[in-house]
Design a protein around this motif. Structure first.
Motif, PDB file in Angstrom:
ATOM      1  N   LEU A 248      44.508-106.707  54.312  1.00  0.00           N
ATOM      2  CA  LEU A 248      44.958-107.753  55.225  1.00  0.00           C
ATOM      3  C   LEU A 248      44.823-109.163  54.671  1.00  0.00           C
ATOM      4  O   LEU A 248      45.612-110.049  54.991  1.00  0.00           O
ATOM      5  N   TYR A 249      43.801-109.389  53.810  1.00  0.00           N
ATOM      6  CA  TYR A 249      43.626-110.756  53.311  1.00  0.00           C
ATOM      7  C   TYR A 249      44.805-111.190  52.442  1.00  0.00           C
ATOM      8  O   TYR A 249      44.958-112.361  52.123  1.00  0.00           O
ATOM      9  N   GLY A 250      45.636-110.236  52.064  1.00  0.00           N
ATOM     10  CA  GLY A 250      46.821-110.586  51.288  1.00  0.00           C
ATOM     11  C   GLY A 250      47.927-111.216  52.111  1.00  0.00           C
ATOM     12  O   GLY A 250      48.871-111.795  51.559  1.00  0.00           O
ATOM     13  N   CYS A 251      47.829-111.101  53.428  1.00  0.00           N
ATOM     14  CA  CYS A 251      48.852-111.662  54.302  1.00  0.00           C
ATOM     15  C   CYS A 251      48.591-113.144  54.549  1.00  0.00           C
ATOM     16  O   CYS A 251      47.573-113.679  54.134  1.00  0.00           O
ATOM     17  N   GLY A 252      49.517-113.797  55.187  1.00  0.00           N
ATOM     18  CA  GLY A 252      49.362-115.203  55.522  1.00  0.00           C
ATOM     19  C   GLY A 252      50.337-116.106  54.792  1.00  0.00           C
ATOM     20  O   GLY A 252      50.289-117.321  54.945  1.00  0.00           O
ATOM     21  N   GLY A 253      51.194-115.529  53.995  1.00  0.00           N
ATOM     22  CA  GLY A 253      52.208-116.333  53.333  1.00  0.00           C
ATOM     23  C   GLY A 253      51.821-116.841  51.963  1.00  0.00           C
ATOM     24  O   GLY A 253      52.552-117.643  51.375  1.00  0.00           O
ATOM     25  N   SER A 254      50.697-116.399  51.431  1.00  0.00           N
ATOM     26  CA  SER A 254      50.299-116.843  50.092  1.00  0.00           C
ATOM     27  C   SER A 254      51.043-116.081  49.004  1.00  0.00           C
ATOM     28  O   SER A 254      51.239-116.590  47.901  1.00  0.00           O
ATOM     29  N   PHE A 255      51.434-114.835  49.308  1.00  0.00           N
ATOM     30  CA  PHE A 255      52.258-114.021  48.395  1.00  0.00           C
ATOM     31  C   PHE A 255      51.676-113.927  46.988  1.00  0.00           C
ATOM     32  O   PHE A 255      52.370-114.152  45.987  1.00  0.00           O
ATOM     33  N   ARG A 256      50.397-113.600  46.923  1.00  0.00           N
ATOM     34  CA  ARG A 256      49.780-113.352  45.614  1.00  0.00           C
ATOM     35  C   ARG A 256      49.959-111.875  45.271  1.00  0.00           C
ATOM     36  O   ARG A 256      49.417-111.007  45.945  1.00  0.00           O
ATOM     37  N   ALA A 257      50.693-111.605  44.235  1.00  0.00           N
ATOM     38  CA  ALA A 257      50.988-110.216  43.864  1.00  0.00           C
ATOM     39  C   ALA A 257      49.710-109.418  43.621  1.00  0.00           C
ATOM     40  O   ALA A 257      49.658-108.218  43.918  1.00  0.00           O
ATOM     41  N   ARG A 258      48.663-110.071  43.120  1.00  0.00           N
ATOM     42  CA  ARG A 258      47.435-109.343  42.799  1.00  0.00           C
ATOM     43  C   ARG A 258      46.707-108.835  44.045  1.00  0.00           C
ATOM     44  O   ARG A 258      45.820-107.997  43.949  1.00  0.00           O
ATOM     45  N   ASP A 259      47.066-109.330  45.214  1.00  0.00           N
ATOM     46  CA  ASP A 259      46.436-108.877  46.454  1.00  0.00           C
ATOM     47  C   ASP A 259      47.025-107.562  46.957  1.00  0.00           C
ATOM     48  O   ASP A 259      46.551-107.006  47.950  1.00  0.00           O
ATOM     49  N   PHE A 260      48.058-107.085  46.311  1.00  0.00           N
ATOM     50  CA  PHE A 260      48.742-105.871  46.762  1.00  0.00           C
ATOM     51  C   PHE A 260      48.464-104.739  45.785  1.00  0.00           C
ATOM     52  O   PHE A 260      48.584-104.895  44.574  1.00  0.00           O
ATOM     53  N   THR A 261      48.099-103.597  46.334  1.00  0.00           N
ATOM     54  CA  THR A 261      47.598-102.494  45.520  1.00  0.00           C
ATOM     55  C   THR A 261      48.663-101.471  45.154  1.00  0.00           C
ATOM     56  O   THR A 261      48.545-100.796  44.138  1.00  0.00           O
ATOM     57  N   ASP A 262      49.671-101.342  45.971  1.00  0.00           N
ATOM     58  CA  ASP A 262      50.690-100.320  45.724  1.00  0.00           C
ATOM     59  C   ASP A 262      52.078-100.927  45.873  1.00  0.00           C
ATOM     60  O   ASP A 262      52.318-101.736  46.774  1.00  0.00           O
ATOM     61  N   TRP A 263      52.967-100.486  45.004  1.00  0.00           N
ATOM     62  CA  TRP A 263      54.311-101.053  44.931  1.00  0.00           C
ATOM     63  C   TRP A 263      55.356 -99.952  44.855  1.00  0.00           C
ATOM     64  O   TRP A 263      55.123 -98.882  44.283  1.00  0.00           O
ATOM     65  N   GLY A 264      56.512-100.247  45.434  1.00  0.00           N
ATOM     66  CA  GLY A 264      57.647 -99.368  45.241  1.00  0.00           C
ATOM     67  C   GLY A 264      58.342 -99.678  43.926  1.00  0.00           C
ATOM     68  O   GLY A 264      57.942-100.596  43.197  1.00  0.00           O
ATOM     69  N   ARG A 265      59.390 -98.940  43.647  1.00  0.00           N
ATOM     70  CA  ARG A 265      60.115 -99.123  42.387  1.00  0.00           C
ATOM     71  C   ARG A 265      61.199-100.185  42.482  1.00  0.00           C
ATOM     72  O   ARG A 265      61.740-100.603  41.461  1.00  0.00           O
ATOM     73  N   GLY A 266      61.528-100.590  43.680  1.00  0.00           N
ATOM     74  CA  GLY A 266      62.495-101.660  43.849  1.00  0.00           C
ATOM     75  C   GLY A 266      63.894-101.174  44.169  1.00  0.00           C
ATOM     76  O   GLY A 266      64.266-100.039  43.863  1.00  0.00           O
ATOM     77  N   THR A 267      64.655-102.064  44.787  1.00  0.00           N
ATOM     78  CA  THR A 267      66.062-101.797  45.085  1.00  0.00           C
ATOM     79  C   THR A 267      66.849-103.068  44.780  1.00  0.00           C
ATOM     80  O   THR A 267      66.415-104.175  45.111  1.00  0.00           O
ATOM     81  N   GLN A 268      67.987-102.893  44.139  1.00  0.00           N
ATOM     82  CA  GLN A 268      68.779-104.049  43.696  1.00  0.00           C
ATOM     83  C   GLN A 268      69.630-104.606  44.832  1.00  0.00           C
ATOM     84  O   GLN A 268      70.316-103.855  45.532  1.00  0.00           O
ATOM     85  N   VAL A 269      69.579-105.920  44.967  1.00  0.00           N
ATOM     86  CA  VAL A 269      70.455-106.631  45.900  1.00  0.00           C
ATOM     87  C   VAL A 269      71.280-107.625  45.089  1.00  0.00           C
ATOM     88  O   VAL A 269      70.721-108.436  44.340  1.00  0.00           O
ATOM     89  N   THR A 270      72.585-107.533  45.224  1.00  0.00           N
ATOM     90  CA  THR A 270      73.489-108.431  44.508  1.00  0.00           C
ATOM     91  C   THR A 270      74.399-109.138  45.502  1.00  0.00           C
ATOM     92  O   THR A 270      75.085-108.476  46.286  1.00  0.00           O
ATOM     93  N   VAL A 271      74.377-110.462  45.468  1.00  0.00           N
ATOM     94  CA  VAL A 271      75.199-111.266  46.372  1.00  0.00           C
ATOM     95  C   VAL A 271      76.191-112.063  45.537  1.00  0.00           C
ATOM     96  O   VAL A 271      75.794-112.863  44.697  1.00  0.00           O
TER      97      VAL A 271
END
Length: 126
Positions: free
Chosen positions: A101-124
């Motif tokens: 939870l301490y990762g929330c609040g709008g600071s968006f520090r990647a190191r605060d997040f432990t698990d990640w997906g592989r990503g999805t491409q968005v093209t505009v």
């Protein structure tokens, strides 16, 4: 470890909309921080939106405020990102992440997040 799977990316013209989904395998705790980040080639990963899943409190990067909405379906363990009024500068690979939870609040520090997906491409396109 939480398994995350994003979907919903694609190609759209400027002004269009997309909805991204992130399905999570399981959570050990009732309240976690889930977030969407994005990354383009040669740039650092940047936070887009985060959500305290217990309090349902959301934060957004200034660049997407008023256009993007982060939400959850707790019953499905799924996180969403509704993206409206898309701009060419929104083009990126979008990643879902989960952390304490301490990762929330709008600071968006990647190191605060432990698990990640592989990503999805968005093209505009303009």
């Amino acid at each position: 470890q939480v398994q995350l799977q994003e979907s919903g990316g694609g190609s759209v013209q400027a002004g269009g909309s997309l909805r991204l989904s992130c399905e999570a395998s399981r959570f050990k705790h009732n309240s976690v921080c889930m977030a969407w980040f994005r990354q383009t080639s040669g740039k650092e990963r940047e936070g887009v939106a985060d959500l305290d899943t217990g309090g349902n409190i959301a934060n957004y990067a200034d660049s997407v405020k008023g256009r993007f909405t982060i939400s959850q379906d707790g019953a499905k363990n799924t996180l969403y990102l509704q993206m409206n009024s898309l701009k060419p500068e929104d083009t990126a690979i979008y990643y879902c992440a989960v952390g304490w939870l301490y990762g929330c609040g709008g600071s968006f520090r990647a190191r605060d997040f432990t698990d990640w997906g592989r990503g999805t491409q968005v093209t505009v396109s303009s």
